[in-house]
Design a protein around this motif. Structure first.
Motif, PDB file in Angstrom:
ATOM      1  N   ASP A 162       0.679  -1.417   0.133  1.00 49.22           N
ATOM      2  CA  ASP A 162       0.004   0.103   0.018  1.00 49.22           C
ATOM      3  C   ASP A 162       0.921   1.204  -0.115  1.00 49.22           C
ATOM      4  O   ASP A 162       0.568   2.309  -0.647  1.00 49.22           O
ATOM      5  CB  ASP A 162      -0.944  -0.164   1.321  1.00 49.22           C
ATOM      6  CG  ASP A 162      -2.152  -0.846   1.176  1.00 49.22           C
ATOM      7  OD1 ASP A 162      -2.157  -1.434   0.174  1.00 49.22           O
ATOM      8  OD2 ASP A 162      -2.526  -1.463   2.115  1.00 49.22           O
ATOM      9  N   ARG A 163       1.839   1.241   0.792  1.00 47.85           N
ATOM     10  CA  ARG A 163       2.651   2.562   0.940  1.00 47.85           C
ATOM     11  C   ARG A 163       3.441   2.620  -0.371  1.00 47.85           C
ATOM     12  O   ARG A 163       3.462   4.026  -0.941  1.00 47.85           O
ATOM     13  CB  ARG A 163       3.593   2.311   1.930  1.00 47.85           C
ATOM     14  CG  ARG A 163       3.186   2.193   3.458  1.00 47.85           C
ATOM     15  CD  ARG A 163       2.800   3.243   3.999  1.00 47.85           C
ATOM     16  NE  ARG A 163       1.287   3.486   3.609  1.00 47.85           N
ATOM     17  CZ  ARG A 163       0.449   2.649   3.880  1.00 47.85           C
ATOM     18  NH1 ARG A 163       0.510   2.021   4.931  1.00 47.85           N
ATOM     19  NH2 ARG A 163      -0.797   3.014   3.487  1.00 47.85           N
ATOM     20  N   LEU A 164       4.039   1.541  -1.115  1.00 47.01           N
ATOM     21  CA  LEU A 164       4.460   1.795  -2.389  1.00 47.01           C
ATOM     22  C   LEU A 164       3.665   2.244  -3.575  1.00 47.01           C
ATOM     23  O   LEU A 164       4.101   2.639  -4.530  1.00 47.01           O
ATOM     24  CB  LEU A 164       5.359   0.537  -2.806  1.00 47.01           C
ATOM     25  CG  LEU A 164       6.541   0.170  -1.976  1.00 47.01           C
ATOM     26  CD1 LEU A 164       7.000  -1.242  -1.949  1.00 47.01           C
ATOM     27  CD2 LEU A 164       7.757   1.246  -2.233  1.00 47.01           C
ATOM     28  N   ALA A 165       2.388   1.858  -3.378  1.00 45.96           N
ATOM     29  CA  ALA A 165       1.479   2.468  -4.290  1.00 45.96           C
ATOM     30  C   ALA A 165       1.051   3.973  -4.315  1.00 45.96           C
ATOM     31  O   ALA A 165       0.505   4.684  -5.050  1.00 45.96           O
ATOM     32  CB  ALA A 165      -0.039   1.640  -4.139  1.00 45.96           C
ATOM     33  N   GLU A 166       1.170   4.355  -2.994  1.00 37.48           N
ATOM     34  CA  GLU A 166       0.797   5.815  -2.510  1.00 37.48           C
ATOM     35  C   GLU A 166       2.265   6.688  -2.816  1.00 37.48           C
ATOM     36  O   GLU A 166       1.944   7.924  -3.181  1.00 37.48           O
ATOM     37  CB  GLU A 166       0.509   6.116  -1.226  1.00 37.48           C
ATOM     38  CG  GLU A 166      -0.915   5.075  -0.873  1.00 37.48           C
ATOM     39  CD  GLU A 166      -0.962   5.119   0.498  1.00 37.48           C
ATOM     40  OE1 GLU A 166      -2.237   4.466   0.979  1.00 37.48           O
ATOM     41  OE2 GLU A 166      -0.166   5.180   1.204  1.00 37.48           O
ATOM     42  N   GLN A 167       3.325   6.203  -2.646  1.00 37.63           N
ATOM     43  CA  GLN A 167       4.555   6.974  -2.560  1.00 37.63           C
ATOM     44  C   GLN A 167       5.825   6.473  -3.503  1.00 37.63           C
ATOM     45  O   GLN A 167       5.844   5.344  -3.897  1.00 37.63           O
ATOM     46  CB  GLN A 167       5.147   7.121  -1.151  1.00 37.63           C
ATOM     47  CG  GLN A 167       4.074   7.497  -0.162  1.00 37.63           C
ATOM     48  CD  GLN A 167       4.663   7.437   1.400  1.00 37.63           C
ATOM     49  OE1 GLN A 167       6.124   7.686   1.533  1.00 37.63           O
ATOM     50  NE2 GLN A 167       3.828   6.925   2.180  1.00 37.63           N
ATOM     51  N   PRO A 168       6.711   7.400  -3.934  1.00 35.16           N
ATOM     52  CA  PRO A 168       7.868   6.784  -4.588  1.00 35.16           C
ATOM     53  C   PRO A 168       8.648   5.929  -3.715  1.00 35.16           C
ATOM     54  O   PRO A 168       8.730   5.827  -2.557  1.00 35.16           O
ATOM     55  CB  PRO A 168       8.919   7.989  -4.952  1.00 35.16           C
ATOM     56  CG  PRO A 168       7.641   9.090  -4.847  1.00 35.16           C
ATOM     57  CD  PRO A 168       6.517   8.914  -3.621  1.00 35.16           C
ATOM     58  N   TRP A 169       9.161   4.664  -4.297  1.00 31.08           N
ATOM     59  CA  TRP A 169       9.685   3.602  -3.504  1.00 31.08           C
ATOM     60  C   TRP A 169      11.119   4.121  -2.952  1.00 31.08           C
ATOM     61  O   TRP A 169      11.264   3.828  -1.669  1.00 31.08           O
ATOM     62  CB  TRP A 169      10.253   2.476  -4.555  1.00 31.08           C
ATOM     63  CG  TRP A 169      11.390   2.822  -5.595  1.00 31.08           C
ATOM     64  CD1 TRP A 169      11.242   3.216  -6.603  1.00 31.08           C
ATOM     65  CD2 TRP A 169      12.696   2.547  -5.298  1.00 31.08           C
ATOM     66  NE1 TRP A 169      12.401   3.394  -7.281  1.00 31.08           N
ATOM     67  CE2 TRP A 169      13.215   2.840  -6.545  1.00 31.08           C
ATOM     68  CE3 TRP A 169      13.477   2.075  -4.274  1.00 31.08           C
ATOM     69  CZ2 TRP A 169      14.731   2.978  -6.628  1.00 31.08           C
ATOM     70  CZ3 TRP A 169      14.855   2.226  -4.073  1.00 31.08           C
ATOM     71  CH2 TRP A 169      15.382   2.437  -5.539  1.00 31.08           C
ATOM     72  N   ARG A 170      11.730   5.385  -3.213  1.00 29.58           N
ATOM     73  CA  ARG A 170      12.653   5.818  -2.453  1.00 29.58           C
ATOM     74  C   ARG A 170      12.301   6.640  -1.206  1.00 29.58           C
ATOM     75  O   ARG A 170      13.120   6.425  -0.280  1.00 29.58           O
ATOM     76  CB  ARG A 170      13.724   6.923  -3.387  1.00 29.58           C
ATOM     77  CG  ARG A 170      14.357   6.152  -4.574  1.00 29.58           C
ATOM     78  CD  ARG A 170      14.825   7.270  -5.405  1.00 29.58           C
ATOM     79  NE  ARG A 170      15.759   6.532  -6.665  1.00 29.58           N
ATOM     80  CZ  ARG A 170      16.982   6.717  -6.867  1.00 29.58           C
ATOM     81  NH1 ARG A 170      17.707   6.930  -5.643  1.00 29.58           N
ATOM     82  NH2 ARG A 170      17.542   6.095  -7.835  1.00 29.58           N
ATOM     83  N   ALA A 171      10.986   7.099  -1.249  1.00 35.53           N
ATOM     84  CA  ALA A 171      10.553   7.976  -0.089  1.00 35.53           C
ATOM     85  C   ALA A 171      10.330   6.824   0.867  1.00 35.53           C
ATOM     86  O   ALA A 171      10.665   6.955   2.043  1.00 35.53           O
ATOM     87  CB  ALA A 171       9.588   8.762  -0.674  1.00 35.53           C
ATOM     88  N   VAL A 172       9.569   5.743   0.576  1.00 38.98           N
ATOM     89  CA  VAL A 172       9.165   4.610   1.402  1.00 38.98           C
ATOM     90  C   VAL A 172      10.522   3.985   2.175  1.00 38.98           C
ATOM     91  O   VAL A 172      10.586   3.915   3.130  1.00 38.98           O
ATOM     92  CB  VAL A 172       8.554   3.673   0.750  1.00 38.98           C
ATOM     93  CG1 VAL A 172       8.072   2.245   1.715  1.00 38.98           C
ATOM     94  CG2 VAL A 172       7.099   4.008   0.214  1.00 38.98           C
ATOM     95  N   LEU A 173      11.452   3.951   1.151  1.00 40.54           N
ATOM     96  CA  LEU A 173      12.750   3.201   1.626  1.00 40.54           C
ATOM     97  C   LEU A 173      13.378   4.150   2.609  1.00 40.54           C
ATOM     98  O   LEU A 173      13.846   3.742   3.729  1.00 40.54           O
ATOM     99  CB  LEU A 173      13.816   2.831   0.444  1.00 40.54           C
ATOM    100  CG  LEU A 173      14.999   2.230   0.852  1.00 40.54           C
ATOM    101  CD1 LEU A 173      14.695   0.751   1.338  1.00 40.54           C
ATOM    102  CD2 LEU A 173      15.890   2.124  -0.421  1.00 40.54           C
TER     103      LEU A 173
END
Length: 349
Positions: free
Chosen positions: A91-102
């Motif tokens: 869900d987080r990766l669907a909402e935000q760029p993957w670098r931001a989640v990481l």
């Protein structure tokens, strides 16, 4: 990497129908191994290798309850919640760029690098490498969700807080590490011996960790090299488990380009603590000569790992080739370490 047939994406989609562990606690190495195979030009072997490996995998565990930004701390380190964690990161990766989640989750997960014998961070490192080099296709983003979810579920700090404040290089500190009294143990039981092992904490804290990000990256590179070369002589302590002393810090090294530079020094320090712990638990005390790799190319070395077929031999060869690529001309010690892994793992597996 193979960008035309989508071999990696196809393999990841197959693997995402299986859980991250099997037989109670063994890690599913499939996503890591297939990424290494494709990365090293062996995409034609991926599905055949996976056909054999997938026979022992198990279904995705049942979900339990939804993890949210408000309740995640209660679920951290709970392996029963691994599917909940994967859904959370999906869900987080669907909402935000993957670098931001990481960037948000890396400092939260990093203290638990020791969990599941460091396999979760290694899986993250392979996932990030594929995203950085081959783009952000759906299966690769999904793999990052699975990898982060596995890490969150198996989050496990070491039983001693390590604060490296010394002046030693990685090679010097690794060479000085004592060994735990009983090395025929699981990682968790091995970690439990570390606080009572004379000299382990002081030696681990003797490492110099610079705060400058570029210098920290150089130190982490030196750590991967030192751990790889240590395996060449000391891998016979436990040919399978000791590979993680090199592959775990290399996973961190591969992730650095996707992280804020402010996180690089701490990443080096924690990667070192994990490598130190695994070395103390599984490295043989007395060295033995490794096979001679003189006259063999890196491609031939990797092909021997592929022929061996064991996921640890493949992943360690992948790391050893990174080290060999940066070595001085004529220095084949990293390739010898990879040959040693093939020999030792063939004996143990």
């Amino acid at each position: 990497m193979d960008t035309t047939s989508g071999t990696l994406d196809e393999a990841l989609q197959r693997l995402h129908s299986s859980g991250p562990e099997f037989r109670g606690f063994l890690s599913n190495h499939g996503p890591m191994a297939v990424e290494a195979l494709v990365r090293n030009g062996r995409q034609h072997t991926v599905h055949r290798w996976l056909d054999a490996y997938a026979r022992k995998l198990e279904d995705v565990p049942s979900a339990r309850d939804r993890i949210t930004d408000a309740n995640w701390q209660a679920a951290l380190g709970d392996p029963r919640r691994v599917t909940d964690w994967t859904r959370y990161f999906t869900d987080r990766l669907a909402e935000q760029p993957w670098r931001a989640v990481l960037a948000t989750w890396w400092p939260r997960l990093l203290p638990g690098i020791a969990g599941a014998a460091t396999h979760p961070v290694i899986r993250v490192g392979h996932a990030v490498r594929s995203l950085l080099t081959e783009g952000e296709q759906g299966p690769r983003r999904a793999e990052l969700a699975h990898a982060l979810g596995y890490w969150a579920a198996r989050h496990l700090p070491l039983p001693a807080t390590v604060r490296p404040t010394g002046r030693a290089t990685p090679a010097e500190a690794l060479a000085a590490l004592p060994r735990v009294a009983d090395q025929r143990v699981t990682p968790v039981d091995g970690y439990a011996q570390l606080p009572g092992t004379p000299g382990w904490l002081s030696t681990t804290e003797s490492l110099h960790v610079p705060r400058d990000p570029d210098a920290a990256r150089e130190g982490l590179t030196a750590l991967v090299r030192a751990a790889t070369l240590t395996y060449a002589g000391h891998g016979h302590g436990n040919g399978i488990m000791l590979v993680h002393a090199a592959t775990a810090p290399n996973a961190v090294l591969r992730t650095l380009p996707a992280l804020p530079r402010a996180l690089w020094a701490d990443s080096y320090a924690v990667a070192w603590a994990a490598a130190s712990a695994i070395t103390a638990v599984y490295a043989a005390d007395a060295p033995r000569p490794a096979p001679d790799a003189a006259g063999l190319t890196p491609e031939e070395i990797f092909e021997r790992a592929v022929a061996n077929g064991n996921e640890h031999a493949i992943k360690f060869a992948d790391t050893a080739l990174d080290v060999a690529a940066a070595a001085e001309d004529g220095d084949t010690r990293a390739l010898s370490a990879a040959l040693n892994a093939v020999r030792l793992i063939d004996t143990e597996d």
